[in-house]
Design a protein around this motif. Structure first.
Motif, PDB file in Angstrom:
ATOM      1  N   ALA A 180       0.830  -1.208   0.000  1.00 20.02           N
ATOM      2  CA  ALA A 180       0.000   0.000   0.000  1.00 20.02           C
ATOM      3  C   ALA A 180       0.863   1.257   0.000  1.00 20.02           C
ATOM      4  O   ALA A 180       0.538   2.250  -0.666  1.00 20.02           O
ATOM      5  CB  ALA A 180      -0.923  -0.012   1.221  1.00 20.02           C
ATOM      6  N   GLY A 181       1.969   1.235   0.734  1.00 18.17           N
ATOM      7  CA  GLY A 181       2.851   2.389   0.754  1.00 18.17           C
ATOM      8  C   GLY A 181       3.522   2.652  -0.580  1.00 18.17           C
ATOM      9  O   GLY A 181       3.712   3.816  -0.968  1.00 18.17           O
ATOM     10  N   MET A 182       3.870   1.612  -1.305  1.00 18.43           N
ATOM     11  CA  MET A 182       4.485   1.782  -2.621  1.00 18.43           C
ATOM     12  C   MET A 182       3.523   2.461  -3.590  1.00 18.43           C
ATOM     13  O   MET A 182       3.920   3.361  -4.348  1.00 18.43           O
ATOM     14  CB  MET A 182       4.919   0.414  -3.161  1.00 18.43           C
ATOM     15  CG  MET A 182       6.073  -0.218  -2.400  1.00 18.43           C
ATOM     16  SD  MET A 182       6.337  -1.961  -2.837  1.00 18.43           S
ATOM     17  CE  MET A 182       6.701  -1.836  -4.581  1.00 18.43           C
ATOM     18  N   ALA A 183       2.266   2.052  -3.565  1.00 22.33           N
ATOM     19  CA  ALA A 183       1.283   2.667  -4.454  1.00 22.33           C
ATOM     20  C   ALA A 183       1.082   4.139  -4.112  1.00 22.33           C
ATOM     21  O   ALA A 183       0.992   4.995  -5.008  1.00 22.33           O
ATOM     22  CB  ALA A 183      -0.045   1.908  -4.360  1.00 22.33           C
ATOM     23  N   ALA A 184       1.037   4.447  -2.814  1.00 20.96           N
ATOM     24  CA  ALA A 184       0.849   5.843  -2.413  1.00 20.96           C
ATOM     25  C   ALA A 184       2.067   6.686  -2.754  1.00 20.96           C
ATOM     26  O   ALA A 184       1.943   7.839  -3.193  1.00 20.96           O
ATOM     27  CB  ALA A 184       0.554   5.914  -0.912  1.00 20.96           C
ATOM     28  N   ALA A 185       3.262   6.151  -2.571  1.00 22.54           N
ATOM     29  CA  ALA A 185       4.475   6.910  -2.873  1.00 22.54           C
ATOM     30  C   ALA A 185       4.586   7.197  -4.367  1.00 22.54           C
ATOM     31  O   ALA A 185       4.994   8.297  -4.764  1.00 22.54           O
ATOM     32  CB  ALA A 185       5.695   6.145  -2.379  1.00 22.54           C
ATOM     33  N   ASP A 186       4.240   6.230  -5.208  1.00 17.69           N
ATOM     34  CA  ASP A 186       4.271   6.457  -6.662  1.00 17.69           C
ATOM     35  C   ASP A 186       3.259   7.512  -7.083  1.00 17.69           C
ATOM     36  O   ASP A 186       3.499   8.279  -8.020  1.00 17.69           O
ATOM     37  CB  ASP A 186       3.995   5.138  -7.401  1.00 17.69           C
ATOM     38  CG  ASP A 186       5.231   4.255  -7.468  1.00 17.69           C
ATOM     39  OD1 ASP A 186       6.353   4.801  -7.469  1.00 17.69           O
ATOM     40  OD2 ASP A 186       5.072   3.023  -7.520  1.00 17.69           O
ATOM     41  N   ARG A 187       2.130   7.555  -6.412  1.00 15.45           N
ATOM     42  CA  ARG A 187       1.092   8.518  -6.768  1.00 15.45           C
ATOM     43  C   ARG A 187       1.458   9.941  -6.333  1.00 15.45           C
ATOM     44  O   ARG A 187       1.186  10.914  -7.031  1.00 15.45           O
ATOM     45  CB  ARG A 187      -0.236   8.112  -6.134  1.00 15.45           C
ATOM     46  CG  ARG A 187      -1.410   9.007  -6.537  1.00 15.45           C
ATOM     47  CD  ARG A 187      -2.693   8.560  -5.892  1.00 15.45           C
ATOM     48  NE  ARG A 187      -2.710   8.747  -4.449  1.00 15.45           N
ATOM     49  CZ  ARG A 187      -2.555   7.781  -3.559  1.00 15.45           C
ATOM     50  NH1 ARG A 187      -2.384   6.524  -3.953  1.00 15.45           N
ATOM     51  NH2 ARG A 187      -2.576   8.036  -2.260  1.00 15.45           N
ATOM     52  N   ILE A 188       2.147  10.058  -5.180  1.00 18.30           N
ATOM     53  CA  ILE A 188       2.433  11.380  -4.636  1.00 18.30           C
ATOM     54  C   ILE A 188       3.763  11.922  -5.141  1.00 18.30           C
ATOM     55  O   ILE A 188       3.870  13.104  -5.494  1.00 18.30           O
ATOM     56  CB  ILE A 188       2.421  11.325  -3.096  1.00 18.30           C
ATOM     57  CG1 ILE A 188       1.053  10.859  -2.595  1.00 18.30           C
ATOM     58  CG2 ILE A 188       2.792  12.672  -2.499  1.00 18.30           C
ATOM     59  CD1 ILE A 188       1.008  10.571  -1.118  1.00 18.30           C
ATOM     60  N   GLY A 189       4.786  11.076  -5.147  1.00 14.79           N
ATOM     61  CA  GLY A 189       6.129  11.545  -5.499  1.00 14.79           C
ATOM     62  C   GLY A 189       6.944  10.447  -6.152  1.00 14.79           C
ATOM     63  O   GLY A 189       6.497   9.815  -7.106  1.00 14.79           O
ATOM     64  N   GLU A 190       8.123  10.202  -5.582  1.00 12.33           N
ATOM     65  CA  GLU A 190       9.053   9.225  -6.169  1.00 12.33           C
ATOM     66  C   GLU A 190       9.374   8.149  -5.145  1.00 12.33           C
ATOM     67  O   GLU A 190       9.831   8.446  -4.026  1.00 12.33           O
ATOM     68  CB  GLU A 190      10.338   9.916  -6.612  1.00 12.33           C
ATOM     69  CG  GLU A 190      11.379   8.951  -7.176  1.00 12.33           C
ATOM     70  CD  GLU A 190      12.675   9.639  -7.537  1.00 12.33           C
ATOM     71  OE1 GLU A 190      13.664   8.920  -7.803  1.00 12.33           O
ATOM     72  OE2 GLU A 190      12.708  10.889  -7.555  1.00 12.33           O
ATOM     73  N   LEU A 191       9.146   6.896  -5.496  1.00 12.41           N
ATOM     74  CA  LEU A 191       9.521   5.761  -4.666  1.00 12.41           C
ATOM     75  C   LEU A 191      10.960   5.381  -4.991  1.00 12.41           C
ATOM     76  O   LEU A 191      11.306   5.164  -6.149  1.00 12.41           O
ATOM     77  CB  LEU A 191       8.588   4.582  -4.928  1.00 12.41           C
ATOM     78  CG  LEU A 191       8.910   3.279  -4.198  1.00 12.41           C
ATOM     79  CD1 LEU A 191       8.755   3.444  -2.688  1.00 12.41           C
ATOM     80  CD2 LEU A 191       8.027   2.150  -4.719  1.00 12.41           C
ATOM     81  N   HIS A 192      11.799   5.280  -3.941  1.00 11.75           N
ATOM     82  CA  HIS A 192      13.221   5.030  -4.172  1.00 11.75           C
ATOM     83  C   HIS A 192      13.634   3.609  -3.820  1.00 11.75           C
ATOM     84  O   HIS A 192      14.359   2.970  -4.584  1.00 11.75           O
ATOM     85  CB  HIS A 192      14.062   6.026  -3.364  1.00 11.75           C
ATOM     86  CG  HIS A 192      15.516   6.010  -3.718  1.00 11.75           C
ATOM     87  ND1 HIS A 192      16.478   5.372  -2.942  1.00 11.75           N
ATOM     88  CD2 HIS A 192      16.179   6.546  -4.771  1.00 11.75           C
ATOM     89  CE1 HIS A 192      17.662   5.535  -3.492  1.00 11.75           C
ATOM     90  NE2 HIS A 192      17.516   6.230  -4.610  1.00 11.75           N
ATOM     91  N   ALA A 193      13.213   3.082  -2.669  1.00 12.45           N
ATOM     92  CA  ALA A 193      13.636   1.736  -2.260  1.00 12.45           C
ATOM     93  C   ALA A 193      12.647   1.185  -1.243  1.00 12.45           C
ATOM     94  O   ALA A 193      11.984   1.937  -0.518  1.00 12.45           O
ATOM     95  CB  ALA A 193      15.052   1.755  -1.674  1.00 12.45           C
ATOM     96  N   VAL A 194      12.552  -0.151  -1.197  1.00 10.03           N
ATOM     97  CA  VAL A 194      11.683  -0.861  -0.261  1.00 10.03           C
ATOM     98  C   VAL A 194      12.455  -2.055   0.281  1.00 10.03           C
ATOM     99  O   VAL A 194      13.196  -2.715  -0.459  1.00 10.03           O
ATOM    100  CB  VAL A 194      10.375  -1.334  -0.938  1.00 10.03           C
ATOM    101  CG1 VAL A 194       9.524  -2.130   0.041  1.00 10.03           C
ATOM    102  CG2 VAL A 194       9.580  -0.152  -1.462  1.00 10.03           C
ATOM    103  N   MET A 195      12.284  -2.341   1.586  1.00  4.32           N
ATOM    104  CA  MET A 195      12.972  -3.473   2.197  1.00  4.32           C
ATOM    105  C   MET A 195      12.090  -4.075   3.274  1.00  4.32           C
ATOM    106  O   MET A 195      11.436  -3.360   4.040  1.00  4.32           O
ATOM    107  CB  MET A 195      14.301  -3.029   2.813  1.00  4.32           C
ATOM    108  CG  MET A 195      15.126  -4.151   3.420  1.00  4.32           C
ATOM    109  SD  MET A 195      15.642  -5.403   2.215  1.00  4.32           S
ATOM    110  CE  MET A 195      16.534  -4.361   1.048  1.00  4.32           C
ATOM    111  N   LEU A 196      12.057  -5.414   3.325  1.00  6.97           N
ATOM    112  CA  LEU A 196      11.335  -6.150   4.350  1.00  6.97           C
ATOM    113  C   LEU A 196      12.311  -7.101   5.032  1.00  6.97           C
ATOM    114  O   LEU A 196      12.954  -7.914   4.377  1.00  6.97           O
ATOM    115  CB  LEU A 196      10.164  -6.938   3.743  1.00  6.97           C
ATOM    116  CG  LEU A 196       9.410  -7.870   4.709  1.00  6.97           C
ATOM    117  CD1 LEU A 196       8.727  -7.070   5.814  1.00  6.97           C
ATOM    118  CD2 LEU A 196       8.388  -8.717   3.955  1.00  6.97           C
ATOM    119  N   VAL A 197      12.434  -6.976   6.359  1.00  3.84           N
ATOM    120  CA  VAL A 197      13.278  -7.871   7.162  1.00  3.84           C
ATOM    121  C   VAL A 197      12.337  -8.695   8.034  1.00  3.84           C
ATOM    122  O   VAL A 197      11.831  -8.190   9.047  1.00  3.84           O
ATOM    123  CB  VAL A 197      14.284  -7.078   8.013  1.00  3.84           C
ATOM    124  CG1 VAL A 197      15.196  -8.034   8.780  1.00  3.84           C
ATOM    125  CG2 VAL A 197      15.113  -6.138   7.140  1.00  3.84           C
TER     126      VAL A 197
END
Length: 271
Positions: free
Chosen positions: A171-188
């Motif tokens: 959900a955060g990736m979709a919102a970041a692409d809509r508002i600005g620029e998505l740079h990186a995502v990581m799940l630990v």
């Protein structure tokens, strides 16, 4: 896992990347692939982050090699360094010896230590705030902190179960692409304790003991100091006595004397 407590003779390993989620993922892989300590991260601006580890020379070399391989999988431009025996003066100036002693000497746990870590990095603060809001509304996660590393890059960090963290990141990736620029995502999914200690944590999430407040329902009488008089051994000294309740006294009015009438003397008639 038995590790030494004297760190001055251990090797030093540094791996740098240009993304905070990427360097956290690299550090997690280095910890799980070799017997090293994670000191922390150095952020020098323009998005450059360096993970610093310490341990035996063979363990550090293996950890740095694994970190470089993981960085190439993330598409990160990186630099690496392995120092066999750092000079003592290097330990005194750079934050590589004292910080490790602080991390190993004090363990600050919190109620989210066993939860997965989700990191989402954007270029621009509005995109990060919008992504954080979407993540919190999409899954059962807790917003723990955010990190700024320069060049407009900021990372929101959430904690929760692995499934909830993954759902929140989508959900955060979709919102970041809509508002600005998505740079990186990581799940630990399963962060180690040393990785958990190096991640930022908001002060409001630290568990602090609060004093117990007992409501006082009894109304205490006011006391006034009295003059202590010498007493015999058989009679104790009275230090305080309660103030007697004020009883309004009846005051009789004082009679006011009436003024006397003045007598004028008449002159006798003249002859």
């Amino acid at each position: 896992m038995n590790r030494p407590t004297d760190y001055t003779d251990l090797a030093l390993g540094l791996v740098s990347a240009q993304s905070f989620p990427a360097i956290v993922g690299i550090a997690d892989h280095m910890l799980k692939s070799s017997d090293v300590h994670l000191i922390g991260y150095e952020k020098i601006g323009s998005g450059h982050c360096t993970a610093i580890v310490r341990g035996n020379i063979s363990d550090v070399r293996l950890a740095v090699a694994e970190g470089a391989e993981r960085a190439s999988q993330f598409g990160q431009e990186l630099s690496t360094l392995v120092l066999a025996r750092p000079d003592p003066n290097l330990d005194q100036i750079l934050p590589i010896g004292s910080r490790l002693a602080e991390l190993t000497g004090k363990h600050s746990g919190h109620r989210l230590s066993s939860h997965a870590v989700g990191l989402l990095e954007t270029r621009g603060f509005p995109a990060m705030v919008g992504a954080a809001d979407a993540m919190l509304k999409a899954a059962e996660v807790v917003l723990t902190a955010y990190e700024v590393i320069g060049a407009g890059l900021c990372t929101v960090i959430v904690r929760g179960t692995a499934s909830n963290a993954a759902m929140a990141l989508e959900a955060g990736m979709a919102a970041a692409d809509r508002i600005g620029e998505l740079h990186a995502v990581m799940l630990v999914p399963r962060p180690l304790d040393e990785l958990d200690q190096t991640l930022p944590l908001a002060s409001c999430l630290l568990e602090q003991l609060q004093p117990i407040r007992i409501p006082l329902s009894l109304k205490q009488k006011e006391t006034a100091p009295v003059l202590i008089q010498p007493a015999s051994a058989s009679q104790p000294l009275a230090l305080e006595q309660p103030i007697a309740e004020a009883v309004p006294a009846v005051v009789e009015p004082t009679p006011v004397p009436k003024p006397r009438a003045s007598r004028t003397r008449k002159n006798p008639p003249s002859a």
